[in-house]
Every structure is written in structure tokens, then in C-alpha cells.
Design a protein around this motif. Structure first.
Motif, PDB file in Angstrom:
ATOM      1  N   THR A 248     -66.094  23.685 -22.886  1.00  0.00           N
ATOM      2  CA  THR A 248     -66.925  24.042 -21.741  1.00  0.00           C
ATOM      3  C   THR A 248     -67.412  22.752 -21.106  1.00  0.00           C
ATOM      4  O   THR A 248     -67.868  21.844 -21.801  1.00  0.00           O
ATOM      5  CB  THR A 248     -68.117  24.905 -22.194  1.00  0.00           C
TER       6      THR A 248
ATOM      7  N   LEU B 255     -74.154  31.152 -21.847  1.00  0.00           N
ATOM      8  CA  LEU B 255     -73.481  31.528 -20.607  1.00  0.00           C
ATOM      9  C   LEU B 255     -73.149  33.005 -20.613  1.00  0.00           C
ATOM     10  O   LEU B 255     -72.695  33.547 -21.614  1.00  0.00           O
ATOM     11  CB  LEU B 255     -72.188  30.726 -20.435  1.00  0.00           C
ATOM     12  N   ARG B 256     -73.381  33.633 -19.469  1.00  0.00           N
ATOM     13  CA  ARG B 256     -73.096  35.064 -19.302  1.00  0.00           C
ATOM     14  C   ARG B 256     -71.715  35.219 -18.669  1.00  0.00           C
ATOM     15  O   ARG B 256     -71.404  34.569 -17.686  1.00  0.00           O
ATOM     16  CB  ARG B 256     -74.153  35.699 -18.417  1.00  0.00           C
ATOM     17  N   SER B 257     -70.911  36.102 -19.249  1.00  0.00           N
ATOM     18  CA  SER B 257     -69.576  36.390 -18.735  1.00  0.00           C
ATOM     19  C   SER B 257     -69.680  36.955 -17.327  1.00  0.00           C
ATOM     20  O   SER B 257     -70.637  37.658 -16.992  1.00  0.00           O
ATOM     21  CB  SER B 257     -68.885  37.400 -19.653  1.00  0.00           C
TER      22      SER B 257
ATOM     23  N   ASP C 149     -71.763  31.924 -25.945  1.00  0.00           N
ATOM     24  CA  ASP C 149     -71.621  33.150 -25.182  1.00  0.00           C
ATOM     25  C   ASP C 149     -72.924  33.944 -25.307  1.00  0.00           C
ATOM     26  O   ASP C 149     -73.472  34.079 -26.408  1.00  0.00           O
ATOM     27  CB  ASP C 149     -70.449  33.974 -25.710  1.00  0.00           C
TER      28      ASP C 149
ATOM     29  N   TYR D 149     -67.253  32.482 -16.597  1.00  0.00           N
ATOM     30  CA  TYR D 149     -68.685  32.561 -16.891  1.00  0.00           C
ATOM     31  C   TYR D 149     -69.495  32.057 -15.692  1.00  0.00           C
ATOM     32  O   TYR D 149     -68.990  31.279 -14.881  1.00  0.00           O
ATOM     33  CB  TYR D 149     -69.036  31.700 -18.111  1.00  0.00           C
TER      34      TYR D 149
END
Length: 140
Positions: free
Chosen positions: A57, A122-124, A47, A101
Motif C-alpha cells: 500500500t 482503509l475502507r474498501s 483493511d 480502497y
């Protein structure tokens, strides 16, 4: 001279497009590397904000230009880690996807017998970033 009506041309075009969709080109196959020349891509998916590993993922390895047919893929483990070995040298695209994400795609050029580390953050989707080749502090 016979004139073909536009409606007939349109119907033929739709039929040809439908046949092409039903019978897509076969995916490329991965050549088998010689012993001692196999490369690997290994890494961790985390994250972006918390740096916590993201398990389950999806990570896929694709040929550039053929992103609809993964040559390898699977979920990350409980530590957010993945490993894809037995790859011949060459260019690949690594696609990382997880619900909630942003999807990430990276181009990787592997050399013979290379063990490439690849850490992905990964960006939310709570923070929307427009896809761009220019990275900022907010959207790296």
C-alpha cells in the motif's frame, strides 16, 4: 488609446498558463534535523473490515499545502507496516493509497525526536463513504 481585443487577451492568458504548467515551482526540500532531534512516523495499514494488514500500500509524507511533491514515500511491507525516519519537527500530511480502497490523508504534527505511531484502516470501495469531517458508525 489602443483597445486590446478579448481574443488576444485569451491567447496571452493561455500561453502564460502553459508556461507556468511547464515550469512549476520546485518542491520544498526537507531540512536535516540535528542529531538526536530526528522524528519518525511508523505504523500499519489494515483493511477496515477484516483488520488484515495491507501489503504494498502506498504511503507518502507531504508538506501541508504542497501535496503534489512527496518528501518521502514507499509501499508497506508484507505485514502492512511502514517507517519514515529522519524527519524534523513540524507539520506533515500522510497520504495512504491503495487500488480498490478509499484514499486517506491525515495531518500529523511531529515534535522533536518523537516516534509517532500511526495505524490506518482503509475502507474498501465496495462501501462508498462521502468525504466529511463528521464521522459516523458506517463511515469513520
Amino acid at each position: 488609446m489602443r483597445i486590446v481585443r478579448p481574443a488576444v487577451v485569451a491567447v496571452v492568458a493561455v500561453l502564460v498558463a502553459g508556461l507556468a504548467a511547464c515550469h512549476p515551482a520546485p518542491p520544498r526540500t526537507l531540512p536535516v534535523p540535528s542529531p538526536g532531534e530526528a522524528a519518525a512516523i511508523r505504523g500499519t495499514v489494515m483493511d477496515y473490515e477484516s483488520s488484515q494488514p495491507l501489503q504494498n500500500t502506498g504511503v507518502e509524507i507531504l508538506f501541508p499545502g504542497d501535496i503534489n511533491h512527496p518528501i518521502a514515500g514507499g509501499p508497506t511491507d508484507e505485514k502492512g507496516q511502514f517507517v519514515f525516519g529522519g524527519l524534523p519537527a513540524g507539520p506533515y500530511v500522510v497520504r495512504v493509497v491503495r487500488p480498490g480502497y478509499n484514499e486517506v490523508r491525515m495531518r500529523v504534527e511531529l515534535k522533536s525526536a518523537e516516534q509517532r505511531p500511526l495505524d490506518v484502516r482503509l475502507r474498501s470501495l465496495r462501501e462508498r463513504c462521502v468525504a466529511s469531517r463528521y464521522h459516523t458508525e458506517i463511515c469513520p
